[in-house]
Design a protein around this motif. Structure first.
Motif, mmCIF file in Angstrom:
data_model
loop_
_atom_site.group_PDB
_atom_site.id
_atom_site.type_symbol
_atom_site.label_atom_id
_atom_site.label_comp_id
_atom_site.label_asym_id
_atom_site.label_seq_id
_atom_site.Cartn_x
_atom_site.Cartn_y
_atom_site.Cartn_z
ATOM 1 N N GLU A 26 0.552 -1.523 0.130
ATOM 2 C CA GLU A 26 0.014 0.376 0.305
ATOM 3 C C GLU A 26 0.348 1.402 -0.082
ATOM 4 O O GLU A 26 0.325 2.402 0.244
ATOM 5 N N GLY A 27 2.217 1.091 -0.005
ATOM 6 C CA GLY A 27 3.208 2.563 0.477
ATOM 7 C C GLY A 27 3.543 2.800 1.303
ATOM 8 O O GLY A 27 4.123 3.459 1.768
ATOM 9 N N THR A 28 2.711 2.193 2.087
ATOM 10 C CA THR A 28 3.257 2.256 3.574
ATOM 11 C C THR A 28 4.325 1.530 4.251
ATOM 12 O O THR A 28 5.282 1.092 4.056
ATOM 13 N N ILE A 73 4.573 -8.625 -1.234
ATOM 14 C CA ILE A 73 5.184 -7.751 -2.024
ATOM 15 C C ILE A 73 5.747 -6.173 -1.411
ATOM 16 O O ILE A 73 4.771 -5.657 -0.985
ATOM 17 N N TYR A 74 7.287 -6.315 -1.012
ATOM 18 C CA TYR A 74 7.414 -5.045 -0.195
ATOM 19 C C TYR A 74 8.267 -4.102 -1.463
ATOM 20 O O TYR A 74 9.080 -4.874 -1.969
ATOM 21 N N THR A 75 8.910 -3.709 -1.064
ATOM 22 C CA THR A 75 9.606 -2.377 -1.923
ATOM 23 C C THR A 75 10.311 -2.114 -0.964
ATOM 24 O O THR A 75 10.058 -1.460 0.139
ATOM 25 N N ILE A 76 11.796 -2.075 -1.524
ATOM 26 C CA ILE A 76 13.340 -1.905 -1.958
ATOM 27 C C ILE A 76 13.388 -0.479 -2.093
ATOM 28 O O ILE A 76 13.825 -0.452 -3.699
ATOM 29 N N THR A 77 13.685 0.409 -1.730
ATOM 30 C CA THR A 77 14.007 1.836 -1.885
ATOM 31 C C THR A 77 15.436 1.870 -1.554
ATOM 32 O O THR A 77 15.298 2.275 -0.545
ATOM 33 N N VAL A 78 16.560 1.673 -2.193
ATOM 34 C CA VAL A 78 17.910 2.285 -2.070
ATOM 35 C C VAL A 78 18.203 3.915 -1.933
ATOM 36 O O VAL A 78 17.612 4.351 -2.723
ATOM 37 N N ARG A 79 18.576 4.875 -1.504
ATOM 38 C CA ARG A 79 18.651 6.294 -1.446
ATOM 39 C C ARG A 79 19.744 7.167 -1.030
ATOM 40 O O ARG A 79 20.199 6.738 0.152
#
Length: 93
Positions: A26-28, A73-79
């Motif tokens: 859900e983007g949380t 499903i999880y989104t992994i974002t590297v910043r």
């Protein structure tokens, strides 16, 4: 639950700050990890928990294992260095 998920990433240049943001379907935002900012290959292990550190005190002189996130499903974002890159990770039950 096992040992967690090994998350690896490549940096083309050294970065002072690296954040690995984990979000649910859900983007949380579920969890943010601090990564190493060395140029080249880097890795961090996520214990599949939304909680940092160890679980709650059991009252018997040790801490319980943190509760794992739900399968999905999880989104992994590297910043790093003003840039970001994302991928998805499936957690099975």
């Amino acid at each position: 639950f096992g040992g967690g998920a090994d998350l690896s990433y490549w940096l083309g240049e050294t970065s002072e700050s690296v954040q690995i943001v984990i979000s649910d379907v859900e983007g949380t935002e579920v969890r943010t990890l601090e990564g190493t900012g060395d140029m080249g290959f880097n890795a961090v292990t996520w214990n599949l928990s939304a909680e940092s550190g160890q679980g709650p005190d059991t009252g018997f002189g040790f801490r319980a294992r943190p509760r794992p996130v739900a399968p999905g499903i999880y989104t992994i974002t590297v910043r790093a260095s003003g840039r970001e890159s994302s991928t998805q990770l499936k957690i099975s039950g």
